[in-house]
Design a protein around this motif. Structure first.
Motif, short mmCIF file in Angstrom:
data_model
loop_
_atom_site.label_atom_id
_atom_site.label_comp_id
_atom_site.label_asym_id
_atom_site.label_seq_id
_atom_site.Cartn_x
_atom_site.Cartn_y
_atom_site.Cartn_z
N LEU C 246 0.91 -1.33 -0.11
CA LEU C 246 -0.03 0.08 -0.03
C LEU C 246 0.94 1.23 0.09
N PRO C 247 0.26 2.22 -0.79
CA PRO C 247 1.22 3.49 -0.61
C PRO C 247 1.26 4.16 0.82
N SER C 248 0.20 4.39 1.45
CA SER C 248 0.00 5.01 2.69
C SER C 248 -1.50 4.82 3.26
N ALA C 249 -1.46 4.90 4.58
CA ALA C 249 -2.80 5.08 5.16
C ALA C 249 -3.79 6.08 4.50
N HIS C 250 -3.00 7.18 4.09
CA HIS C 250 -3.88 8.69 3.78
C HIS C 250 -4.35 8.07 2.55
#
Lengths: 324, 324, 324
Positions: C246-250
């Motif tokens: 995944l790239p980021s939680a955001h």
């Protein structure tokens, strides 16, 4: 004051259970007979009797032991008591409270019984001397001294399989020097009349004066278990394997590990016991631990019945004393 | 909204127990009277009444405290409730869950009561404001704010020994500034009508505006306890001893340690109290803590009766509300 | 041997509860119907029935989980069983005991049921194959495999709100690849006859062969939840957020976070579910989690009723087997 003095009330009834040493044979037999009455409870769907309803049993474990704590916990719950599980190491010392103050506080909470496990020999006896008269103490293992409920559950297991103690040859094999189980076993089996009781192990793990306890010492396993009706193997603590007392776990197994081959030297219907947890391939081979002669798991089951019997006897005599 | 507003339902019955501040004298007296009815339960062989059978009490301890948790646990068990002991610090934060979500989940599990111990003043009040209407909250100590069951068990202990609050001289000695016990004691004893209530300690450990609570401040121990009927000593937290507020534990004992000599200045039949755990030789000498005037262990015993009374009152009024 | 084979006795009654996969629809319906009967118990003042009095349930948690352990603990206590809570990681490995020996010891203590939580897929099945015939095993979550009581409590929640499974569109959103909850949900909802079952998530978090389970895969959230009656959001594990998947939680929230805006694409009376604990602002917005369509806390409540139903069914059939 010896442990025996503190353990019995003036009617000779069990008040604390600190050590088997010095107890009369009739009392040990009474524990075994009562355990026979509790043993079927565990086989029932409703594994519970109301004997100790509303009593408070505190498990005071200064040394961790999931297995022993769990069997005392279950024994108390199956007697319908309320149980407090206290990890004393973690709790009391954190705030700098002394052991005596911790005990007095638990007394003030009107506990009826302390089950004490401690790494120091004599701790349970010390606590039994300190506590209020309405509190009873059961020793759940103290240092290298005794583990009396283990001694009695072993005696119970033997009686179930061999009936008459006075005809038996029994060998206790392994690290006798550091074993409170061995000490309680020897006391129980001598009192119950076992005529041929042997301890078997390397000289470094046999206490020098052990023959004063009425046992015969063997350092050869084949000799030690020959014709025995019961072979009790002891756990070799891991710290022992790394110490100078022993060459290595591998070598220990070669000399003292109980194998199927060796078991052929014992009586054909001999049973094999172990207090657990087992070090497979160190003091005992898996083929023996899991074999037809092993009663190791029965020991666990009987342990709950024996603990129920001891708790019920102690708190029963307490109740009578209170009523008097 | 003050704690008092949230604590009583519209019939004036106890719904939460967050703080003693603001509660009517009649209610405190009712707690003491109910505790009198529960006190004999602990002396019986069957220390159990069926009042809260099938109720679920969750002990939510954000700050560890074996002693307080154990007495709440026993109180709930002796009322026949089911108890969940949750160490919230360890459990909730690990998965990054917020306090609010943790509480909502416990609500959804249909708990009836939360006993909350938290290092932050106001935490129990905050939680009581948040919870579902069918959940009651008991404050088991929040920061420097209050510890109301301790306040009530101290009042109970005093009433047992001294009967009439309105004739008493009582000194609270030690680190008043950081003590939620002192704050609950002052509230309870003022409401119950103690005419001469004193706080005694070094200026650094007495809050400047404390006289607004109706107490007299002394910085000399001899003056402060003179002719007192009750001397309540407070625990000196270890972090305090190492702080700049005090020179040293040794010096503290010389100035404020309660000794047998000093106790001669109090009334001849004065009692000595302490919320525990005791720092022997810091705030109190062993000769006093273990002496004839000490009622410190009675406080522990009475604490269970008082907690049973509070739990039964709250869950009893809840049940009536539910039935209405 | 598949999990289904081991789970049913020769009368087709539930003996273990390891996985939903392979169970007949009638049995799942029976669990839901029984849970309906237990659900009112939690609303009563006396939240307790005597069905499993004297039975011993051991919670064996090899992986910590306060929430799941607590609901099993409460379910067992509300059935009047005795509960052992064992943190196996801490206890057994310390003394070098094997898992098999730990299990044999618990068997020997005459436990009736093991609730097993383990980080390895297949652990509960493995244990059910090993245990003595009088012990039943409930899977409390094993690796990425199944969490069958969660699957059933989700089905129970859906049935309470939507009655007929055979008319529903249901989307499961998030990290399906690593989710035992998703797997149990898919199994349960397919067996119960849900005609339109969708999994929604980034390609990296959807197992490639998932369509073989009869679900439709969407990687666009808006498409995936369009017209759905039920949206089940999955927890995004923190380790996943830091991984290369995944790239980021955001960014995850921007693409797959369930917001109020997006929920307008679902059916107007759609419900929102989540197994907890929630990552607010990651897989779900607080406005949705706490909004009118959320049934997340009802899931927790119903979880106790479903676990009571499963325990009672298993131990009830055990009792009948024992009586036969």
């Amino acid at each position: 004051m010896s442990a025996a003095d503190i353990q019995l009330d003036d009617q000779g009834r069990l008040r604390h259970f600190i050590a088997i040493e010095g107890l009369p044979r009739a009392l040990l037999t009474q524990i075994l007979d009562n355990a026979e009455r509790f043993a079927p409870v565990g086989d029932r769907t409703v594994k519970k009797v109301p004997l100790l309803r509303g009593r408070t049993v505190a498990n005071l474990f200064f040394e961790p032991s999931t297995r022993t704590r769990t069997t005392f916990d279950l024994a108390a719950k199956r007697l319908s008591a309320d149980v407090l599980n206290l990890n004393i190491e973690a709790s009391s010392t954190k705030k700098g409270e002394s052991l005596a103050d911790t005990l007095r506080n638990l007394e003030a909470m009107q506990c009826d019984m302390f089950v004490v496990r401690h790494q120091v020999s004599g701790a349970a006896h010390f606590i039994a001397q300190q506590v209020a008269p309405y509190i009873s103490v059961i020793n759940g293992g103290d240092g290298r001294h005794e583990h009396p409920t283990q001694g009695m559950l072993d005696a119970f297991t033997i009686r179930r399989h061999k009936q008459d103690f006075t005809r038996l040859k029994i060998a206790i094999v392994g690290d006798v020097a550091h074993s409170r189980v061995a000490r309680s076993n020897i006391q129980a089996l001598k009192i119950l009349g076992v005529p041929d009781l042997r301890v078997v192990g390397p000289k470094t793990l046999i206490p020098p004066a052990i023959d004063a306890m009425g046992v015969t010492v063997y350092d050869d396993l084949d000799e030690g278990i020959r014709d025995c009706d019961v072979v009790i193997t002891l756990r070799l603590q891991q710290e022992r394997m790394q110490s100078a007392l022993l060459p290595s776990a591998h070598e220990y197994f070669r000399e003292y590990g109980l194998t199927a081959d060796r078991m052929r030297l014992a009586a054909p219907d001999a049973i094999v016991m172990h207090p657990g947890p087992i070090n497979r391939g160190v003091e005992i081979d898996s083929a023996v631990a899991d074999g037809a002669q092993s009663v190791i798991l029965q020991q666990v089951t009987y342990g709950i019945a024996v603990r129920m019997a001891v708790m019920a006897m102690i708190l029963g005599s307490q109740a009578q004393a209170g009523a008097a």
